[in-house]
Enzyme design. Structure first.
Site, PDB file in Angstrom:
ATOM      1  N   HIS A 141     -79.745  30.638 -23.701  1.00 48.99           N
ATOM      2  CA  HIS A 141     -80.372  29.396 -24.830  1.00 48.99           C
ATOM      3  C   HIS A 141     -79.439  30.117 -26.336  1.00 48.99           C
ATOM      4  O   HIS A 141     -78.462  30.290 -25.851  1.00 48.99           O
ATOM      5  CB  HIS A 141     -81.743  30.953 -25.566  1.00 48.99           C
ATOM      6  CG  HIS A 141     -82.899  30.195 -24.946  1.00 48.99           C
ATOM      7  ND1 HIS A 141     -83.048  31.257 -22.678  1.00 48.99           N
ATOM      8  CD2 HIS A 141     -84.004  29.095 -24.596  1.00 48.99           C
ATOM      9  CE1 HIS A 141     -83.990  30.447 -22.720  1.00 48.99           C
ATOM     10  NE2 HIS A 141     -84.557  29.389 -23.410  1.00 48.99           N
ATOM     11  N   LYS A 145     -82.396  32.136 -31.340  1.00 49.18           N
ATOM     12  CA  LYS A 145     -83.435  32.595 -30.349  1.00 49.18           C
ATOM     13  C   LYS A 145     -83.861  34.459 -30.814  1.00 49.18           C
ATOM     14  O   LYS A 145     -83.233  35.112 -30.292  1.00 49.18           O
ATOM     15  CB  LYS A 145     -83.184  32.595 -28.543  1.00 49.18           C
ATOM     16  CG  LYS A 145     -84.828  32.858 -27.708  1.00 49.18           C
ATOM     17  CD  LYS A 145     -84.377  32.509 -26.663  1.00 49.18           C
ATOM     18  CE  LYS A 145     -86.118  32.276 -25.627  1.00 49.18           C
ATOM     19  NZ  LYS A 145     -87.116  31.831 -26.102  1.00 49.18           N
TER      20      LYS A 145
END
Length: 252
Positions: A141, A145
């Site tokens: 990610h 995040k």
């Protein structure tokens, strides 16, 4: 994600946008806020304001773990069905919210991932784990995040754990020379979280066997890819009572 949800609702004649919430947006039209046309729906600064001034059936929440639990409780109190794409709920919170939904006679959904492809990846991984129990998960990610491992990887791990007996993998005498090198431990296998700028959302489930490996990978490239799943969830949540955890449970 909120803007994408607004676009999805406005494009579906079976759905009607009746409210939108963003504490920092100001009193702007929701359609304009999402980059589209005027809708006549003004963005509210609080959820309570939005719910009290509209006759909502469903709340779609893509906020942060610190806010999502209270938002879900508030929606249920108003008799509004929560469809939650935010992760970070504890098992105790999920049980509590399930009971509250049942008391109100409404449905609810918490889904770590609304991508149809990601759900299929989870299902395929659970199937593969029955035959190839040695497995590791690598999820990627962007560096902004907030949670690690991702909700998708945790849900994948839970489904794998249901399909195989706990098996502690690797050399019994292995030693981590740098703490965390082997990743997070779950049910005998490992989850690795990669956080880098330029990455959106990918996950790979790697199975190992004698003389072979199997890799099941899903890549998300933009937020619009989650909207078909959100659309299904908004409609399905009207048909049952209680809180469901995991989008896979409402897929036909």
């Amino acid at each position: 994600m909120g803007r994408e949800v607004i676009k999805m609702v406005l494009e579906d004649e079976a759905l009607e946008l009746v409210a939108a919430v963003d504490p920092s947006a100001g009193p702007v039209d929701a359609g304009i806020f999402a980059g589209g046309k005027q809708t006549g729906v003004t963005v509210s600064s609080t959820l309570e304001e939005a719910l009290s001034s509209s006759q909502s059936d469903v709340l779609v929440d893509f906020t942060v773990p610190q806010a999502a639990y209270n938002n879900t409780r508030t929606a249920i109190e108003y008799g509004v069905r929560p469809v939650i794409g935010t992760t970070g709920f504890t098992p105790e919170q999920i049980t509590e919210l399930d009971e509250l939904c049942k008391q109100k006679g409404i449905g609810g959904l918490i889904a770590p991932n609304f991508s149809i492809g990601a759900i299929l990846m989870m299902k395929f991984a659970a199937q593969a784990a029955k035959y190839m129990p040695h497995v590791e998960i690598i999820e990627y990610h962007g560096d902004q995040k907030l949670d690690a491992p991702s909700g998708t990887s945790i849900k994948t791990a839970e489904l794998i754990a249901e399909a195989r007996q706990e098996l502690k993998q690797g050399n019994p005498a292995e030693e981590e020379l740098i703490e965390g090198a082997r990743g997070a431990y779950y049910n005998g296998f490992r989850i690795h979280s990669v956080r880098l700028p330029g990455v959106f959302a990918q996950q790979e489930v790697v199975f190992g066997g004698h003389g072979q490996t199997l890799k099941i990978r899903h890549d998300s490239y933009e937020r619009a890819g989650y909207m078909p799943g959100v659309n299904v969830a908004v409609k399905k949540v009207m048909t049952y009572s209680g809180l469901i955890y995991g989008f896979e449970h409402i897929m036909d």
